[in-house]
Structure formats: structure tokens, C-alpha cells
Motif scaffolding. Structure first.
Motif: not given
Length: 351
Positions: A338-344, A298-304, A276-283
Motif C-alpha cells: 500500500h502507499t503511505p501518505a504524509k500530510k501537514g 481506498e487501500e487496506t493495510a497490514k500492521w507490522g 483506509h488511513a488517509w480517508g475522512g480527514w477533511q476537517e
């Protein structure tokens, strides 16, 4: 090997003489020696077809010829250009951008600062501070130079200041003790990647039991004192939810992390590799850095997968010893499940 140039420029423009809605961004150009800017009509072979900008390397003979022809028409510029020693010229296509003179401006460095000087061109240069026409100016990171006017068809050059030092906080927490070696390898890969930047570099790693809420927040607070021309790199590989990241002694709210990151004035790059990496960063202030997330809200992720792939991609580009814009890094193919996201919205130039 040539040292890293403190200042870099990137020709860019929105719109052109034909009224097309174009957004053009060309190569990143390190500024080592003064660069002569203009149409340079009649001095070089004209390109066929559509083109906007052309960067050319020139030799001493060509430099002397250009200066001689310039001074024949404007002898009053002798003190400005006589010892310039141009090694590059930036040609601008007059068929695409109006109001550009044959010899329009010089861009170079002096006492560590980047400056632009108008060569008594017909329509001058504009730097936005102040908005009026200016004959010379000291430039700053992120500033846009308008050549020949501030109209939409103006040729533009954006200024980038290279990072002078890099600092990193690399956090890895696996309280479930399921993939400790994987996350430790990711931290090692990022550290090795950052050592390729070619600038002084300091790294603090917080792994497992050392990655407490107090340690993480304390280091982020200390990073608030870093100047704007430094790079602060934050990586966190951990377990997570939509609202928080797991530390060694509890959950650390993403909202709190966002507030700490927003107060850091240095250039910021962040990688969050959790579920759920991209969730919760509204601020999170998206105008102040670049942020990479291994998964959607909404996604889970695996390391590596995501982090090693991203670190390897950046390292490959740094190995070329050419400036790269982290905003342009491709990430969509770095994760399968899962689907990574790039923001900024900030362009951060490395090398």
C-alpha cells in the motif's frame, strides 16, 4: 554531551539576485553562542562556484580579529560586540543576495530568548512584526528574518524553537484479536523512539479493552492545555474505515478526532496505522502539525510494516544527535502492498 539548544535557525530563501525561482533550505543550526552574520568579505577565502550560505566555526583569535576590524569602522558598536565571543559566523554570498553588509547582524540568546541585533548595516533587518525595518528584535518560533529588505531576492533565516517537553498518546486496538502482539510491539517501538528525544517525556498507552472512545477523547481534550513549545505525539493502530477508527467499544469518527486534534496548540505529530488511513480527514488542520498515514483512502493495510519502519528511521536520525525536520522524513519506501501518505505544512524540529 552538549545540551539541546532551545533555539535553532535555518537559512532559506525564495528567489535570488538573478531572478531565478529558487527555494533553498539549508542545514538546521542550533544557536548556543552569538552568531555573526554578513558577507564577511575579505576575511575568509572566497568560495568558487555557486553558493548561498556558509556556516564556519571560528577560534578565539579569529573572533578577536573580526571584532577589532568591525570596531575600527564602527566604534559605537563596542558595547554590542565586545563580549560577544563569536564561535560561528554565517557568511552570505553577496553575488547571490544583494543589500547584505560585511558585518550585518548578530543573532544570539539572552535570558532564554532568541534575539537579532542589526550592526548598523546599510539596509537593516526586517522581522515582519512590524513590517518596517528594525534594529533589534526578540524572535519567536516560525518567524522569518529578512536581511537587507523584504524583496524576493532577500536573504532569509527561519526561526525554530526546540520542544521543551514531549507527551504521547499511544493507542492500539485489535478487537478481532488477530494481531495483538504486532500492535503491542509497534507501541513499544514508538515509545522507545520518543525516549531518544532528550527532553522530559510522558506517555499514556491505551491498549485493547482500555482504548475506549471516552479514554481516547478524554486524553486528547487534556492535551489542549499543552503549550506551543511542547510536542504531542498521537499514534493509533487499529482497524478502520474511510470515516472512522475502531475503538474498544465502537467506532470513533475521524471528523471528531480531527476537531480534537485541531484544538491542541502544541506541536503535533500523528501516525494513523489502519485500513483506509488517509480517508475522512477533511476537517484536519494541515497547517498545525505533521500527519503520517499508513495507507491511502481506498487501500487496506497490514500492521507490522509501516509503523516499525518509520519509528526505526526516526530513531536512527535521533541517534546522530543532530536536529532533524520531521517534514523531510521519507516514507514512500516503508510499505510494499500500500502507499503511505504524509500530510501537514508545519516543520517540526526534533532534537
Amino acid at each position: 554531551m552538549q545540551e539541546i539548544a532551545r533555539w535553532k535557525i535555518r537559512p532559506s530563501a525564495v528567489g535570488d539576485i538573478y531572478g531565478k525561482n529558487l527555494e533553498l533550505e539549508r542545514r538546521i543550526i542550533p544557536v548556543y553562542k552569538p552568531i555573526l552574520i554578513g558577507t564577511l568579505a575579505g576575511h575568509f577565502q572566497d568560495n568558487k562556484g555557486e553558493w548561498s550560505y556558509e556556516l564556519l566555526e571560528i577560534d578565539e583569535e579569529t573572533n578577536n580579529t573580526l571584532i577589532k576590524r568591525m570596531l575600527q569602522k564602527k566604534p559605537q558598536l563596542e558595547s554590542v560586540v565586545n563580549n560577544a565571543g563569536f564561535q560561528q559566523v554565517l557568511r552570505i554570498n553577496p553575488a547571490r543576495y544583494r543589500h547584505i553588509s560585511r558585518f550585518h547582524a548578530i543573532l544570539g540568546t539572552k535570558q532564554g530568548n532568541l534575539y537579532i541585533a542589526d550592526l548598523e548595516s546599510k539596509n537593516g533587518i526586517y522581522t515582519g512584526l512590524p513590517a518596517e525595518q528594525t534594529r533589534s528584535a526578540i524572535l519567536r518560533d516560525g518567524q522569518i528574518i529578512y536581511l537587507g529588505g523584504k524583496a524576493k531576492d532577500s536573504a532569509q533565516i527561519k526561526v525554530h524553537e526546540a520542544i521543551s517537553k514531549a507527551y504521547a498518546l499511544l493507542v492500539g486496538v485489535d478487537y478481532k484479536n488477530q494481531n495483538s502482539k504486532v500492535i503491542e510491539k509497534e507501541i513499544w517501538q514508538i515509545d522507545q523512539m520518543l525516549r531518544k528525544l532528550g527532553v522530559p517525556y510522558e506517555c499514556r498507552t491505551l491498549k485493547h479493552s482500555h482504548a475506549t472512545k471516552e479514554n481516547i477523547t478524554s486524553y486528547l481534550q487534556r492535551a489542549e492545555s499543552l503549550p506551543e513549545n511542547n510536542l504531542f505525539f498521537f499514534f493509533c493502530g487499529a482497524h478502520g474505515s474511510k470515516a472512522a477508527i475502531s475503538s474498544a467499544d465502537g467506532k470513533l469518527a475521524k471528523q471528531e478526532l480531527a476537531g480534537l486534534l485541531n484544538r491542541i496548540q502544541a506541536k503535533k505529530i500523528m501516525i494513523i496505522d489502519i485500513c483506509h488511513a488517509w480517508g475522512g480527514w477533511q476537517e484536519l488542520d494541515l497547517d498545525s502539525g505533521l500527519y503520517f498515514f499508513s495507507s491511502q483512502e481506498e487501500e487496506t493495510a497490514k500492521w507490522g510494516g509501516f509503523t516499525p519502519g518509520l519509528a526505526e528511521r526516526i530513531a536512527e536520525l535521533l541517534n546522530k544527535k543532530e536536529p532533524i525536520d520531521m517534514k523531510q522524513i521519507r516514507i514512500n519506501d516503508l510499505a510494499r502492498a500500500h502507499t503511505p501518505a504524509k500530510k501537514g505544512n508545519k516543520s517540526i524540529i526534533l532534537y
